[in-house]
Design an enzyme around this catalytic site. Structure first.
Site, PDB file in Angstrom:
ATOM      1  N   THR A 176      -6.300  29.155 -38.385  1.00  0.00           N
ATOM      2  CA  THR A 176      -5.681  30.189 -37.554  1.00  0.00           C
ATOM      3  C   THR A 176      -4.185  29.964 -37.389  1.00  0.00           C
ATOM      4  O   THR A 176      -3.712  28.830 -37.475  1.00  0.00           O
ATOM      5  CB  THR A 176      -6.355  30.176 -36.163  1.00  0.00           C
ATOM      6  N   ASP A 177      -3.476  31.041 -37.090  1.00  0.00           N
ATOM      7  CA  ASP A 177      -2.031  30.901 -36.821  1.00  0.00           C
ATOM      8  C   ASP A 177      -1.763  30.219 -35.481  1.00  0.00           C
ATOM      9  O   ASP A 177      -0.645  29.780 -35.211  1.00  0.00           O
ATOM     10  CB  ASP A 177      -1.333  32.273 -36.865  1.00  0.00           C
ATOM     11  N   GLU A 178      -2.813  30.106 -34.632  1.00  0.00           N
ATOM     12  CA  GLU A 178      -2.601  29.528 -33.301  1.00  0.00           C
ATOM     13  C   GLU A 178      -2.201  28.056 -33.366  1.00  0.00           C
ATOM     14  O   GLU A 178      -1.680  27.518 -32.385  1.00  0.00           O
ATOM     15  CB  GLU A 178      -3.857  29.689 -32.438  1.00  0.00           C
TER      16      GLU A 178
ATOM     17  N   LYS B 188      -8.645  23.348 -33.814  1.00  0.00           N
ATOM     18  CA  LYS B 188      -8.426  23.886 -35.169  1.00  0.00           C
ATOM     19  C   LYS B 188      -7.316  23.092 -35.866  1.00  0.00           C
ATOM     20  O   LYS B 188      -7.401  22.799 -37.065  1.00  0.00           O
ATOM     21  CB  LYS B 188      -8.061  25.373 -35.129  1.00  0.00           C
TER      22      LYS B 188
ATOM     23  N   TYR C  15      -8.813  25.347 -27.968  1.00  0.00           N
ATOM     24  CA  TYR C  15      -9.238  25.946 -29.254  1.00  0.00           C
ATOM     25  C   TYR C  15      -8.253  25.608 -30.363  1.00  0.00           C
ATOM     26  O   TYR C  15      -8.634  25.092 -31.419  1.00  0.00           O
ATOM     27  CB  TYR C  15      -9.373  27.469 -29.120  1.00  0.00           C
TER      28      TYR C  15
HETATM   29  P1  NAD Z   1     -17.088  33.996 -34.832  1.00  0.00           P
HETATM   30  O1  NAD Z   1     -17.092  33.292 -33.518  1.00  0.00           O
HETATM   31  O2  NAD Z   1     -17.328  35.451 -34.880  1.00  0.00           O
HETATM   32  O3  NAD Z   1     -18.152  33.330 -35.810  1.00  0.00           O
HETATM   33  C1  NAD Z   1     -18.339  31.945 -35.895  1.00  0.00           C
HETATM   34  C2  NAD Z   1     -19.658  31.696 -36.623  1.00  0.00           C
HETATM   35  O4  NAD Z   1     -19.833  30.263 -36.720  1.00  0.00           O
HETATM   36  C3  NAD Z   1     -20.871  32.243 -35.877  1.00  0.00           C
HETATM   37  O5  NAD Z   1     -21.722  32.925 -36.774  1.00  0.00           O
HETATM   38  C4  NAD Z   1     -21.553  30.999 -35.326  1.00  0.00           C
HETATM   39  O6  NAD Z   1     -22.964  31.123 -35.207  1.00  0.00           O
HETATM   40  C5  NAD Z   1     -21.168  29.943 -36.361  1.00  0.00           C
HETATM   41  N1  NAD Z   1     -21.195  28.582 -35.802  1.00  0.00           N
HETATM   42  C6  NAD Z   1     -20.612  28.179 -34.639  1.00  0.00           C
HETATM   43  N2  NAD Z   1     -20.885  26.861 -34.436  1.00  0.00           N
HETATM   44  C7  NAD Z   1     -21.616  26.444 -35.503  1.00  0.00           C
HETATM   45  C8  NAD Z   1     -22.174  25.197 -35.861  1.00  0.00           C
HETATM   46  N3  NAD Z   1     -22.054  24.120 -35.070  1.00  0.00           N
HETATM   47  N4  NAD Z   1     -22.852  25.095 -37.032  1.00  0.00           N
HETATM   48  C9  NAD Z   1     -22.994  26.183 -37.836  1.00  0.00           C
HETATM   49  N5  NAD Z   1     -22.495  27.405 -37.523  1.00  0.00           N
HETATM   50  C10 NAD Z   1     -21.817  27.528 -36.373  1.00  0.00           C
HETATM   51  O7  NAD Z   1     -15.689  33.615 -35.489  1.00  0.00           O
HETATM   52  P2  NAD Z   1     -14.712  34.484 -36.396  1.00  0.00           P
HETATM   53  O8  NAD Z   1     -13.818  35.264 -35.521  1.00  0.00           O
HETATM   54  O9  NAD Z   1     -15.502  35.159 -37.465  1.00  0.00           O
HETATM   55  O10 NAD Z   1     -13.841  33.311 -37.042  1.00  0.00           O
HETATM   56  C11 NAD Z   1     -14.282  32.635 -38.211  1.00  0.00           C
HETATM   57  C12 NAD Z   1     -13.280  31.558 -38.575  1.00  0.00           C
HETATM   58  O11 NAD Z   1     -11.999  32.146 -38.782  1.00  0.00           O
HETATM   59  C13 NAD Z   1     -13.072  30.491 -37.503  1.00  0.00           C
HETATM   60  O12 NAD Z   1     -12.935  29.258 -38.126  1.00  0.00           O
HETATM   61  C14 NAD Z   1     -11.803  30.911 -36.786  1.00  0.00           C
HETATM   62  O13 NAD Z   1     -11.139  29.798 -36.243  1.00  0.00           O
HETATM   63  C15 NAD Z   1     -11.034  31.533 -37.936  1.00  0.00           C
HETATM   64  N6  NAD Z   1     -10.056  32.591 -37.560  1.00  0.00           N
HETATM   65  C16 NAD Z   1     -10.461  33.646 -36.775  1.00  0.00           C
HETATM   66  C17 NAD Z   1      -9.537  34.671 -36.492  1.00  0.00           C
HETATM   67  C18 NAD Z   1      -9.918  35.866 -35.656  1.00  0.00           C
HETATM   68  O14 NAD Z   1      -9.045  36.664 -35.310  1.00  0.00           O
HETATM   69  N7  NAD Z   1     -11.188  36.072 -35.324  1.00  0.00           N
HETATM   70  C19 NAD Z   1      -8.236  34.586 -36.991  1.00  0.00           C
HETATM   71  C20 NAD Z   1      -7.863  33.478 -37.765  1.00  0.00           C
HETATM   72  C21 NAD Z   1      -8.806  32.495 -38.055  1.00  0.00           C
HETATM   73  O1  DAU Z   2      -4.433  34.401 -33.827  1.00  0.00           O
HETATM   74  C1  DAU Z   2      -5.689  34.165 -34.366  1.00  0.00           C
HETATM   75  C2  DAU Z   2      -6.698  33.994 -33.258  1.00  0.00           C
HETATM   76  O2  DAU Z   2      -6.891  35.272 -32.674  1.00  0.00           O
HETATM   77  C3  DAU Z   2      -8.027  33.412 -33.733  1.00  0.00           C
HETATM   78  O3  DAU Z   2      -7.830  32.115 -34.218  1.00  0.00           O
HETATM   79  C4  DAU Z   2      -9.047  33.379 -32.583  1.00  0.00           C
HETATM   80  O4  DAU Z   2     -10.291  32.939 -33.090  1.00  0.00           O
HETATM   81  C5  DAU Z   2      -9.182  34.777 -32.031  1.00  0.00           C
HETATM   82  O5  DAU Z   2     -10.052  34.762 -30.924  1.00  0.00           O
HETATM   83  C6  DAU Z   2      -7.815  35.348 -31.627  1.00  0.00           C
HETATM   84  O6  DAU Z   2      -7.291  34.653 -30.448  1.00  0.00           O
HETATM   85  P1  DAU Z   2      -6.577  35.449 -29.253  1.00  0.00           P
HETATM   86  O7  DAU Z   2      -6.667  34.615 -28.040  1.00  0.00           O
HETATM   87  O8  DAU Z   2      -5.252  35.953 -29.661  1.00  0.00           O
HETATM   88  O9  DAU Z   2      -7.576  36.722 -29.180  1.00  0.00           O
HETATM   89  P2  DAU Z   2      -8.228  37.506 -27.941  1.00  0.00           P
HETATM   90  O10 DAU Z   2      -8.859  38.733 -28.514  1.00  0.00           O
HETATM   91  O11 DAU Z   2      -9.042  36.619 -27.066  1.00  0.00           O
HETATM   92  O12 DAU Z   2      -6.947  37.950 -27.093  1.00  0.00           O
HETATM   93  C7  DAU Z   2      -5.930  38.759 -27.680  1.00  0.00           C
HETATM   94  C8  DAU Z   2      -4.851  38.966 -26.635  1.00  0.00           C
HETATM   95  O13 DAU Z   2      -5.381  39.793 -25.578  1.00  0.00           O
HETATM   96  C9  DAU Z   2      -4.413  37.672 -25.950  1.00  0.00           C
HETATM   97  O14 DAU Z   2      -3.019  37.748 -25.661  1.00  0.00           O
HETATM   98  C10 DAU Z   2      -5.199  37.648 -24.658  1.00  0.00           C
HETATM   99  C11 DAU Z   2      -5.337  39.122 -24.321  1.00  0.00           C
HETATM  100  N1  DAU Z   2      -6.566  39.490 -23.571  1.00  0.00           N
HETATM  101  C12 DAU Z   2      -7.765  39.102 -24.051  1.00  0.00           C
HETATM  102  C13 DAU Z   2      -8.929  39.404 -23.397  1.00  0.00           C
HETATM  103  C14 DAU Z   2     -10.273  38.942 -23.919  1.00  0.00           C
HETATM  104  C15 DAU Z   2      -6.481  40.268 -22.405  1.00  0.00           C
HETATM  105  O15 DAU Z   2      -5.357  40.647 -21.982  1.00  0.00           O
HETATM  106  N2  DAU Z   2      -7.643  40.585 -21.759  1.00  0.00           N
HETATM  107  C16 DAU Z   2      -8.864  40.175 -22.177  1.00  0.00           C
HETATM  108  O16 DAU Z   2      -9.887  40.474 -21.504  1.00  0.00           O
END
Ligand code: NAD
Ligand code: DAU
Length: 351
Positions: A132-134, A161, A157
């Site tokens: 992730t970019d975080e 990562k 988190y």
């Molecule tokens: P998600 O939470 O939707 O899915 C995670 C999956 O991992 C789920 O299916 C869960 O059951 C599985 N999992 C969790 N713990 C596990 C374990 N111990 N063993 C096996 N499986 C397990 O997540 P996502 O949003 O699809 O993100 C997927 C990946 O991409 C992550 O590594 C996350 O850090 C990364 N990522 C997400 C975003 C985003 O915006 N969602 C952005 C950048 C990177």
């Molecule tokens: O940048 C990549 C990341 O983006 C991924 O690595 C993470 O897995 C993914 O969850 C996401 O993280 P964020 O914290 O940016 O996403 P989230 O959707 O939780 O929140 C987006 C923005 O909205 C953040 O600034 C917090 C804000 N927010 C979120 C929620 C859930 C609110 O203002 N209200 C809310 O209820």
């Protein structure tokens, strides 16, 4: 079969789009989906591919080293694309250990299993870690994250990562495992669990619930269509250079409040409600502790070296996303029961 690819976390949001892409696009690859099915994992996401002959689902926990080792021994994977993780920042603030176990120890378990099974014979092997970019921390008004930006994670988190990224690179450096890492911005699209901003807002509008905006609502994220992330992963998996890191982003920055107002407007139109109906639900709530102000990705390395750019605009993507949630309200209802209800009550009770 040309390749045996283990994809972890394939029942989650991004993983399910990646599984679908690979199973359909590469009939000569055997695709294994390893997922524990936590609250975030949902096999309903993969109904359309579950009976394909090149696809196999394995329920299991990457934190269980013995299970992971035996799985690698049994199937002799030649490639790993590792997505399984605890992925929600707010949950990491209330339960950091779960993130340390899965995101760090789980990743190291996979690396150990790959190291042992590949046994220094690395030709045709690849361990691709999805991050992730975080990990780069928080930006002020200006600037972008580059692949060379120093790590500065600010939440449990992102610290977990960042640690996993370091372990992946350390295993590449120390044992010679062919590793690749990509760091992506915020994804949006169908099948995202409604604890994340965009599906949470859509879900709450549909249920006439308040729309919680953390802090002043001017926190900024770069949003990418989830299928474009899956296509970027495909590109990097096949063409990325071993040992390299690639940033993936949407060239698409939005302040949270602006995105929420846009969703309100689009849903009012689609539902035939008078303009301003949904926006009345907006409620400013207590901020997320340690909230990162701004993320912005410079994805020009991926564009220039591997010729990847997003395939659709944000306007198209958000429209398709809202339509998907409207057409799949049963999916939303199914995932918003049980664990999620408890989480939701706890997360928003004091705000
Ligand atoms: P998600 O939470 O939707 O899915 C995670 C999956 O991992 C789920 O299916 C869960 O059951 C599985 N999992 C969790 N713990 C596990 C374990 N111990 N063993 C096996 N499986 C397990 O997540 P996502 O949003 O699809 O993100 C997927 C990946 O991409 C992550 O590594 C996350 O850090 C990364 N990522 C997400 C975003 C985003 O915006 N969602 C952005 C950048 C990177
Ligand atoms: O940048 C990549 C990341 O983006 C991924 O690595 C993470 O897995 C993914 O969850 C996401 O993280 P964020 O914290 O940016 O996403 P989230 O959707 O939780 O929140 C987006 C923005 O909205 C953040 O600034 C917090 C804000 N927010 C979120 C929620 C859930 C609110 O203002 N209200 C809310 O209820």
């Amino acid at each position: 079969m040309d390749k045996k690819v283990l994809i972890t976390g394939g029942a989650g949001f991004i993983g399910s789009h990646l599984i679908r892409l690979f199973v359909n696009k590469y009939p000569n690859y055997a695709i294994f989906n390893l997922d524990k099915l936590t609250y975030a994992g949902n096999l309903e996401n993969l109904k359309d591919v579950e009976n394909k002959s090149n696809y196999k689902f394995i329920k299991g926990d990457i934190n269980d080293a013995q299970f992971v080792n035996e799985l690698f021994l049994e199937h002799q994977f030649d490639s790993v694309i590792h997505l399984a993780a605890e992925s929600h920042v707010d949950r990491s603030i209330t339960d950091p250990l779960a993130f340390i176990y899965t995101n760090i120890i789980g990743t190291v378990n996979l690396l150990n299993a790959a190291k042992d099974i590949w046994n220094s014979k690395y030709e045709g092997k690849k361990f691709y870690h999805i991050s992730t970019d975080e990990v780069y921390g928080s930006l002020a008004e200006d600037g972008f994250f580059l692949e060379t930006t120093s790590y500065d994670p600010q939440s449990p988190y992102s610290a977990s990562k960042a640690s996993s990224d370091h372990f992946v690179r350390a295993y590449g450096n120390t044992y010679g495992i062919p590793v690749v890492v990509s760091n992506c911005s915020n994804n949006y699209g169908p099948n995202q669990f409604p604890e994340k901003l965009i599906p949470l807002i859509i879900h709450n509008i549909l249920h006439n619930k308040s729309l919680p905006i953390y802090g002043d609502g001017k926190y900024t994220r770069d949003w990418l269509w989830v299928k474009d992330h899956a296509m970027a992963i495909d590109t990097i998996f096949h063409q990325g250079k071993i040992g390299e890191t690639y940033n993936i982003g949407g060239f698409n920055e939005w302040k949270n409040i602006d995105i929420v107002l846009l969703i309100c407007k689009l849903l009012d139109e689609k539902l035939g409600n008078p303009s301003g109906t949904s926006a009345q639900l907006i409620t400013y709530v207590i901020d997320r502790p340690g909230h990162d102000r701004r993320y912005a990705i410079d994805a020009s390395k991926l564009k220039n070296e591997l010729n990847w750019t997003p395939s659709i605009t944000f306007e198209e993507g958000i429209e398709q996303t809202i339509s998907w949630y409207l057409d799949n309200q049963q999916w939303l209802d199914n995932v918003t029961s049980g664990d999620y209800l408890q989480y939701y009550q706890q997360q928003y009770q004091t705000k």
